[in-house]
Motif scaffolding. Structure first.
Motif, PDB file in Angstrom:
ATOM      1  N   ALA A   1       5.745   0.801   5.822  1.00 37.50           N
ATOM      2  CA  ALA A   1       5.059   1.456   4.842  1.00 37.50           C
ATOM      3  C   ALA A   1       3.300   0.920   4.322  1.00 37.50           C
ATOM      4  O   ALA A   1       2.777   1.079   4.230  1.00 37.50           O
ATOM      5  CB  ALA A   1       5.953   2.255   3.826  1.00 37.50           C
ATOM      6  N   ALA A   2       4.013  -0.787   3.112  1.00 40.08           N
ATOM      7  CA  ALA A   2       3.301  -1.148   2.763  1.00 40.08           C
ATOM      8  C   ALA A   2       2.257  -1.826   3.675  1.00 40.08           C
ATOM      9  O   ALA A   2       0.741  -1.689   3.024  1.00 40.08           O
ATOM     10  CB  ALA A   2       3.229  -2.203   2.378  1.00 40.08           C
ATOM     11  N   CYS A   3       1.903  -2.230   4.772  1.00 41.45           N
ATOM     12  CA  CYS A   3       1.032  -2.848   6.024  1.00 41.45           C
ATOM     13  C   CYS A   3       0.594  -1.557   6.024  1.00 41.45           C
ATOM     14  O   CYS A   3      -0.804  -2.760   5.907  1.00 41.45           O
ATOM     15  CB  CYS A   3       2.316  -3.273   6.968  1.00 41.45           C
ATOM     16  N   VAL A   4       0.365  -0.646   6.034  1.00 36.61           N
ATOM     17  CA  VAL A   4      -0.222   0.457   6.416  1.00 36.61           C
ATOM     18  C   VAL A   4      -1.193   0.939   5.412  1.00 36.61           C
ATOM     19  O   VAL A   4      -2.422   0.995   5.786  1.00 36.61           O
ATOM     20  CB  VAL A   4       0.526   1.632   7.227  1.00 36.61           C
TER      21      VAL A   4
ATOM     22  N   THR B   1       0.928  -1.399  -6.462  1.00 37.14           N
ATOM     23  CA  THR B   1       0.929   0.124  -5.836  1.00 37.14           C
ATOM     24  C   THR B   1       1.579  -0.154  -4.356  1.00 37.14           C
ATOM     25  O   THR B   1       2.851   0.346  -4.389  1.00 37.14           O
ATOM     26  CB  THR B   1      -0.489   1.087  -6.000  1.00 37.14           C
ATOM     27  N   LEU B   2       1.173  -1.365  -3.688  1.00 38.91           N
ATOM     28  CA  LEU B   2       2.230  -1.647  -2.350  1.00 38.91           C
ATOM     29  C   LEU B   2       3.413  -1.930  -2.807  1.00 38.91           C
ATOM     30  O   LEU B   2       4.399  -2.163  -2.327  1.00 38.91           O
ATOM     31  CB  LEU B   2       0.808  -2.406  -1.378  1.00 38.91           C
ATOM     32  N   TYR B   3       3.380  -2.689  -4.120  1.00 40.70           N
ATOM     33  CA  TYR B   3       4.780  -2.874  -4.391  1.00 40.70           C
ATOM     34  C   TYR B   3       5.341  -2.040  -4.884  1.00 40.70           C
ATOM     35  O   TYR B   3       6.645  -1.523  -4.147  1.00 40.70           O
ATOM     36  CB  TYR B   3       4.849  -4.619  -5.651  1.00 40.70           C
ATOM     37  N   ALA B   4       4.915  -0.892  -5.623  1.00 40.28           N
ATOM     38  CA  ALA B   4       5.613   0.342  -5.500  1.00 40.28           C
ATOM     39  C   ALA B   4       6.250   1.198  -4.367  1.00 40.28           C
ATOM     40  O   ALA B   4       7.144   1.325  -4.426  1.00 40.28           O
ATOM     41  CB  ALA B   4       5.275   1.103  -6.317  1.00 40.28           C
ATOM     42  N   ILE B   5       5.574   1.217  -3.326  1.00 40.40           N
ATOM     43  CA  ILE B   5       5.741   1.801  -2.420  1.00 40.40           C
ATOM     44  C   ILE B   5       7.443   0.972  -1.235  1.00 40.40           C
ATOM     45  O   ILE B   5       8.004   1.324  -0.874  1.00 40.40           O
ATOM     46  CB  ILE B   5       4.605   1.587  -1.204  1.00 40.40           C
ATOM     47  N   GLY B   6       6.884  -0.413  -1.181  1.00 40.22           N
ATOM     48  CA  GLY B   6       8.020  -0.425  -0.840  1.00 40.22           C
ATOM     49  C   GLY B   6       9.397  -0.882  -1.666  1.00 40.22           C
ATOM     50  O   GLY B   6      10.161  -0.439  -0.846  1.00 40.22           O
ATOM     51  N   ALA B   7       9.289  -1.006  -3.249  1.00 44.38           N
ATOM     52  CA  ALA B   7      10.071  -1.161  -3.939  1.00 44.38           C
ATOM     53  C   ALA B   7      10.676   0.481  -3.331  1.00 44.38           C
ATOM     54  O   ALA B   7      12.278   0.298  -4.274  1.00 44.38           O
ATOM     55  CB  ALA B   7       9.822  -0.790  -5.773  1.00 44.38           C
TER      56      ALA B   7
END
Length: 714
Positions: A74-77, A44-50
């Motif tokens: 965003a994924a870092c947060v 899901t973190l990957y999907a946030i960036g994508a």
């Protein structure tokens, strides 16, 4: 040369795809190896960036830079937030973390769909990269070559940071010796938070840069997560370069393997993952306990707490010498004189002394119940009787659709009970019990299609097929412990899913099976078509299966299994064949899962790969946690709650079923750490152990280990 020329482009594609997986898996490896978090929301973190990168992409360098910065941030947060979310579970083991992060993944996936839509988003790259270059006589996308260069530089930079900088030394110390790190003035918790934030940033950056390769859309996060887990297992947790080469190998299998051996490619990844895990468990030190991974408890503190708890429960009039002997572990229950410690562990589990109530009850058992003949047994049987009365009355209270859902809940409940046997009693937490569940389901569907429509015949043959399957894969499971069991069973489940999708002549492939004749309850009867008939049939089968399960768990065989889980080293030392006990438990649990699969097909009258996928395995494990890891009744109630949430409650809020299930996952982990049975505070009614006792994966590393009788020491 012709062969090389024909497969050059797929081979280079495999390198690009593998390096994308490396960037994602590097973050997953850091989170698990350093912070100790089994993060099933990493996809899901990957999907946030994508999604963020695709939304901000406009075909310019500025748009690419802005998307990379925003997606990474965003994924870092989100990764830092994950650190805060998992902090309360730091001492509860990886099982609670896995359920929490899977729930967060369901919630995050639903929110991303609400924000960006359910369709795959187009990604625009700068014009200079949106072209082709000549590569050994072939035209190849310039963007992918650029990505390969960036990923190699990232691997080199990450290795330098971890091995040559003070920050890397702190990260390695947090993984190897957090106490020593704290002694130097650094906060291990802060380091862990930074590691999870960095892991999220890596996943987000991979999502932005990899969006032109694996675009954001439905199923992206699950696909990326599964492949990243394979990479981490193959590469290990200690070397980024090992992860690098494992990722490239996985990428080649996914691209070049499809063109060379398309029939074998779907099986290669998870077969390799399972093989590596099994070999590691074989060459590692033999497991002597089912306890969680982590430091051993302080023996002095444990002894002090043990003595204090014994003295608090000291009965009036008991001589101090006798109590001291009991506190030191030398007092023997009647009938166990001369027996070894392991034999007493198996033979005395569930009672303090002959005729006494289980210690899980303490002083909460009313005295008048103890005076009745079999009073304790009545108390233990009361929840079963109440549940049975409620289940029998459901057809008169519910509509046809709700009755159908209740039948599905019974099928999922049997799957959950089989998970309870392995997770709560044998100490083998599993994410692959859908494999024998699928074997039983497809066996029933094919038997019905061949004209074998009598229900008892379908049940017996499906259970037998699932038991044979479990006997074959059991030796790969029973030696491992803890997180390794989760990963091995996950690989087995995914391999079974690949077989389901490929073996179309038996399973129907992705289309599933439908249109087979209805099941007959008995010989000479008619096929069952009405929802009430199907529910009553499912209820009878479930009652018989659960009753047999409870009888076995309360028999000497069940007590041997309890002793194996709670005092494995002592059992081995006294000559008990622990491996044989665990294998038998695995086979019996598989047979029970096969019965559940058979019921599901009978009730639904159709079967698809989604009914036996990873999501169902996670639901079954959640049902066990909801009910309490050693409570058979709790597993059935947990399954009912999941089906009601997924299909009934979500019906009033269409499209948000994953969100509701995710909330259920998160709430269960936080609010019910010991399950529904823990709220009752009594005995679970099957294993002689307090239902509130944490499972091996849930028990904190500093908590006292179970005593030989399977009860948690004070």
């Amino acid at each position: 040369m012709d062969l090389l020329d024909a497969h050059l482009i797929p081979a280079v594609d495999g390198v690009a795809f593998g390096l994308l997986l490396f960037v994602v898996a590097a973050g997953l490896s850091l989170a698990f190896g350093t912070a100790g978090v089994l993060n099933l929301s990493h996809g899901t973190l990957y999907a946030i960036g994508a999604y963020t990168g695709a939304e901000l992409s406009d075909g310019t360098w500025g748009g690419l830079a802005l998307g990379l910065a925003a997606g990474t941030a965003a994924a870092c947060v989100a990764g830092a937030g994950l650190s805060a979310a998992t902090a309360p579970l730091a001492r509860r083991g990886h099982l609670a973390q896995a359920l929490l992060t899977f729930g967060l993944a369901l919630i995050g996936g639903d929110l991303l769909i609400q924000l960006f839509g359910a369709d795959e988003l187009p990604v625009r790259v700068p014009e200079a990269l949106d072209s082709s270059v000549m590569l050994l006589g072939h035209r190849y996308p310039a963007y992918r070559l650029c990505f390969i260069v960036m990923a190699v530089l990232l691997a080199a930079f990450g290795t330098w940071v971890l091995t040559r900088t003070r920050m890397g030394a702190a990260v390695r110390a947090a993984a190897d010796d957090p106490q020593m790190l704290a002694a130097t003035g650094r906060n291990p918790r802060a380091v862990h938070t930074g590691v999870l934030a960095a892991a999220g940033a890596l996943a987000g950056a991979a999502g932005v840069l990899g969006a032109p390769i694996i675009g954001p859309g439905p199923g992206t996060s699950e696909n990326v997560l599964m492949l990243s887990l394979v990479v981490v297992v193959l590469g290990g947790l200690r070397s980024l370069w090992a992860t690098f080469f494992a990722a490239v190998a996985v990428g080649e299998v996914q691209t070049l393997g499809v063109s060379l051996v398309p029939d074998l490619a779907p099986y290669l990844l998870f077969a390799a993952m399972a093989a590596v895990l099994v070999l590691r468990s074989r060459f590692a030190e033999p497991a002597t306990a089912h306890g969680p991974e982590g430091p051993a408890p302080d023996p002095v503190a444990r002894l002090r707490g043990h003595l204090a708890g014994r003295l608090r429960r000291r009965p009036r009039g008991t001589p101090g010498t006798a109590e001291a002997a009991e506190a030191s572990g030398t007092a023997e229950a009647p009938g166990t004189a001369g027996a070894s410690g392991a034999d007493r562990a198996a033979g005395t589990a569930g009672t303090d002394r002959a005729g006494a109530a289980p210690r899980g009850y303490g002083n909460r058992v009313p005295k008048w119940i103890g005076r009745l003949p079999g009073g304790t047994a009545w108390r233990q049987a009361a929840p079963l009787l109440v549940l049975l009365v409620v289940l029998i009355s459901l057809p008169a209270l519910l509509d046809a659709y709700s009755i159908s859902l209740a039948g599905s809940a019974l099928a999922l409940g049997l799957l959950a009970v089989s998970v309870t046997i392995l997770t709560g009693y044998a100490g083998l937490p599993t994410l692959g019990q859908t494999a024998p569940f699928a074997v039983g389901a497809y066996a029933t569907a094919n038997l019905a299609d061949a004209g074998w429509t009598v229900g008892p015949v379908q049940i017996v043959l499906s259970a037998l097929a699932a038991a044979v399957f479990s006997a074959v894969v059991g030796p790969a499971v029973i030696r491992a412990r803890g997180t390794t069991v989760l990963m091995i069973t996950l690989a087995i489940g995914e391999l079974t899913g690949a077989v389901v999708n490929q073996l179309k002549s038996v399973t129907g492939g992705a289309d599933g099976l439908v249109g087979f004749p209805a099941t007959r309850a008995l010989w000479g009867g008619e096929g069952m078509l009405e929802e009430s008939e199907l529910y009553n049939y499912a209820l009878v089968v479930a009652v018989v299966a659960v009753s047999v399960t409870l009888l076995v768990l309360r028999s000497p065989a069940g007590k041997l299994l309890t002793g194996t889980r709670g005092a494995e080293a002592r059992m081995r030392a006294s000559g008990h064949p622990v491996g044989r006990y665990l294998l038998v438990a695995h086979i019996c649990a598989g047979a029970l899962a096969g019965v559940g699969g058979s019921l599901m097909v009978t009730v639904q009258q159709y079967l698809s790969p989604a009914d036996v996928g990873f999501e169902i395995a996670a639901f079954a494990l959640l049902a066990v946690v909801i009910g309490g890891t050693t409570s058979v009744i709790g597993a059935l109630l947990g399954a009912g709650l999941i089906v009601a949430t997924r299909d009934w409650v979500a019906g009033s809020w269409p499209g948000h079923g994953p969100l509701l299930l995710g909330v259920l996952f998160v709430a269960t982990v936080y609010v019910l750490p010991r399950g529904l049975a823990g709220l009752r505070g009594g005995n679970d009614g099957g294993n002689g152990r307090s239902s509130g006792a944490p499972a091996p994966e849930d028990r904190p590393p500093s908590a006292p280990a179970p005593n030989p009788a399977g009860k948690v020491s004070p």
